[in-house]
Design a protein around this motif. Sequence first.
Motif: not given
Length: 265
Positions: A53, A173, A192, A195-196
């Motif tokens: 990431s 990831l 990604e 999750e952010t």
Amino acid sequence: MKKLDELKHWFADKNKVMIALSGGVDSALVAYAAYQRLGDSAIAVTADYKTLSQEELQTAKQVCSEIGIKQILLDYDELENEEFAKNDSTRCFHCRIELGDHLLKLAKEQGVNVIVDGTNLDDLGEYRPGIEALRQNGIRSPLVETNFSKSQIRELTKSIGLSVHDKPSNSCLASRIPWGQRVTAEKLARIEFGETVVKQLTKIKQVRVRDLNGSAKIEVEKNDISEFTNGVLDKITEKLKMIGFSSVEVDQEGYKPGKINVIAD
């Protein structure tokens, strides 16, 4: 600081060393000790292989800046490796074999005679085929050879002032995709982003968004599950569906490393 002295001493008879630095606390400590002992004869190498990431990549750069060590970025695409992309139970092995090949080539170019990683004693008790792959390429683990546990690593990195001392453990990831379900650029991007989004809307640090055939399963520590109240999950669901997830749920059992390996169909 006796343990730190032991780790520094490990590098005493080494001429020029390359550290595979991921952005985690383990390889950070190895890089710190190597640089303290060898100065510019220690080089950190971070592989940007498209399953790392951007957050991890930035952390790796930050760590090298704090230590003062030179950093080289290895840029290649793991998705071009069919053995990796097909994502069976040997995925990590093929990932690390390829990484080892790149590291060995770079070491030859840089005149490096020893390559090291951040594997520690706690790692040896888990299913880690990637460790075996690195061993096959002759990559050594100073933290294992000097008997470091994870708790000792965190304690030391805190005492020497490295910002990653309390950083949650992470993995690439691709580990969010169950074995048997192909790894693609599209899946990696939405994982990604997912999750952010979860981290931004909840302030939770340890987050996994598992991609189960297009469904998002969010894993956090059990005591963090209560953060998904007051419409927070609705906001997350809305954003994750916008990027291609078909459904979103929070795993009520909580986060557990490697859990996904047994989910694959």
